[in-house]
Design a protein around this motif. Structure first.
Motif, PDB file in Angstrom:
ATOM      1  N   GLN A   1      42.465  41.327  36.615  1.00  0.00           N
ATOM      2  CA  GLN A   1      42.201  41.487  38.043  1.00  0.00           C
ATOM      3  C   GLN A   1      40.883  40.812  38.423  1.00  0.00           C
ATOM      4  OE1 GLN A   1      40.820  45.282  39.478  1.00  0.00           O
ATOM      5  NE2 GLN A   1      42.183  45.204  41.251  1.00  0.00           N
ATOM      6  N   VAL A   2      40.929  40.101  39.518  1.00  0.00           N
ATOM      7  CA  VAL A   2      39.728  39.461  40.058  1.00  0.00           C
ATOM      8  C   VAL A   2      39.626  39.827  41.532  1.00  0.00           C
ATOM      9  CG1 VAL A   2      38.519  37.290  40.463  1.00  0.00           C
ATOM     10  CG2 VAL A   2      40.069  37.507  38.500  1.00  0.00           C
ATOM     11  N   THR A   3      38.461  40.287  41.973  1.00  0.00           N
ATOM     12  CA  THR A   3      38.239  40.545  43.396  1.00  0.00           C
ATOM     13  C   THR A   3      37.088  39.668  43.890  1.00  0.00           C
ATOM     14  OG1 THR A   3      36.822  42.451  42.870  1.00  0.00           O
ATOM     15  CG2 THR A   3      39.139  42.890  43.369  1.00  0.00           C
ATOM     16  N   VAL A   4      37.225  39.239  45.126  1.00  0.00           N
ATOM     17  CA  VAL A   4      36.245  38.341  45.745  1.00  0.00           C
ATOM     18  C   VAL A   4      35.919  38.886  47.122  1.00  0.00           C
ATOM     19  CG1 VAL A   4      35.795  36.004  46.554  1.00  0.00           C
ATOM     20  CG2 VAL A   4      37.174  36.353  44.492  1.00  0.00           C
ATOM     21  N   ASP A   5      34.656  39.191  47.372  1.00  0.00           N
ATOM     22  CA  ASP A   5      34.206  39.666  48.684  1.00  0.00           C
ATOM     23  C   ASP A   5      33.702  38.487  49.507  1.00  0.00           C
ATOM     24  OD1 ASP A   5      34.799  42.304  48.138  1.00  0.00           O
ATOM     25  OD2 ASP A   5      32.788  42.760  47.379  1.00  0.00           O
ATOM     26  N   VAL A   6      34.272  38.326  50.708  1.00  0.00           N
ATOM     27  CA  VAL A   6      33.856  37.233  51.596  1.00  0.00           C
ATOM     28  C   VAL A   6      33.750  37.769  53.018  1.00  0.00           C
ATOM     29  CG1 VAL A   6      34.919  35.456  50.155  1.00  0.00           C
ATOM     30  CG2 VAL A   6      36.245  36.509  51.998  1.00  0.00           C
ATOM     31  N   PRO A   7      32.974  37.122  53.894  1.00  0.00           N
ATOM     32  CA  PRO A   7      32.918  37.533  55.296  1.00  0.00           C
ATOM     33  C   PRO A   7      34.294  37.389  55.945  1.00  0.00           C
ATOM     34  CG  PRO A   7      31.121  36.041  54.760  1.00  0.00           C
ATOM     35  CD  PRO A   7      32.049  36.006  53.597  1.00  0.00           C
TER      36      PRO A   7
ATOM     37  N   ALA B   1      35.768  41.287  53.669  1.00  0.00           N
ATOM     38  CA  ALA B   1      37.160  41.095  53.256  1.00  0.00           C
ATOM     39  C   ALA B   1      37.176  40.941  51.742  1.00  0.00           C
ATOM     40  CB  ALA B   1      37.739  39.854  53.914  1.00  0.00           C
ATOM     41  N   THR B   2      37.982  41.767  51.072  1.00  0.00           N
ATOM     42  CA  THR B   2      38.090  41.703  49.621  1.00  0.00           C
ATOM     43  C   THR B   2      39.438  41.116  49.250  1.00  0.00           C
ATOM     44  OG1 THR B   2      36.649  43.640  49.336  1.00  0.00           O
ATOM     45  CG2 THR B   2      38.051  43.022  47.471  1.00  0.00           C
TER      46      THR B   2
END
Length: 220
Positions: free
Chosen positions: A143-149, A180-181
């Motif tokens: 699992q990979v999560t990325v937080d972005v505006p 946004a994740t």
């Protein structure tokens, strides 16, 4: 295109149920192959078809279940022993499938096929039906999560979507809070490349967070 190193894979399954009909020497063979998650679910599929096709001469079945495809059952349902269920099962095995059930409903047309003819008929019925199915590969992915505006979510979603198609990965479900994740499931060996690609796209501002590993369905 960069060569993709595969993740650890498991037997594939099919994306959705498929049906096919063939006529051999006046006998009708109606085949349905359906994805299932357990023996009990497979038995429910079989029971529903037998109820619907109550007037058929035979409803022969084969199933393979379990993450490793280690559970298998078949039934000739009145056909000569070994001429229907086992040949059907062998097709599922040769295709490398699991969590799938096949039911071939036969309406006898008055012409006997003989043992060899029955084996060919039931085998080809399942094989031709599977040719119509969309396959789903299963792989052990991280699992990979990325937080972005929020304003950048669309751009990074497109980036991850394109990246997934070239690296044996699968998109997960995004969540939206303060940031946004975005979620991705990727092969362990591809994670350094993902980190580098995200850094290049964001000027180092976006750093992925790695989570648990699990077996994930990846469309083929």
């Amino acid at each position: 295109m960069r060569r993709v190193t595969s993740a650890r894979t498991y037997p594939a399954t099919i994306a959705a149920a498929v049906e096919h009909e063939t006529v051999i020497r006046k006998s009708r063979f109606l085949t349905r192959v359906e994805p299932v998650s357990s023996v009990e679910e497979a038995e429910a599929v079989i029971a529903a078809i037998r109820k619907r096709a109550w007037d058929a001469n035979h409803n022969c079945t084969a199933m393979v279940t379990g993450l490793l495809g280690d559970q298998a059952r078949s039934s000739d349902d009145g056909e000569p022993s070994g001429t229907a269920g086992i040949p059907m099962l062998e097709v599922l095995r040769r295709r490398g499938l699991t969590d799938v059930v096949a039911v071939v409903t036969r309406y006898f047309g008055g012409v006997k096929l003989g043992a060899g003819g029955l084996v060919r008929a039931y085998s080809s019925a399942v094989s031709e039906t599977l040719d119509l199915a969309a396959l789903v590969q299963r792989s052990a992915l991280r699992q990979v999560t990325v937080d972005v505006p929020h304003a950048e979510a669309g751009r990074y979603d497109n980036l991850l979507r394109d990246w997934a198609t070239h690296h044996g990965a699968a998109l997960g479900e995004p969540t939206y809070a303060v940031m946004a994740t975005l979620e991705l499931w990727a092969p362990e060996i591809e994670l350094p490349q993902l980190t580098a690609d995200l850094a290049a796209a964001s000027g180092g501002a976006v750093v992925p967070v790695f989570g648990v590993e699990r077996v994930v369905d990846v469309p083929m």
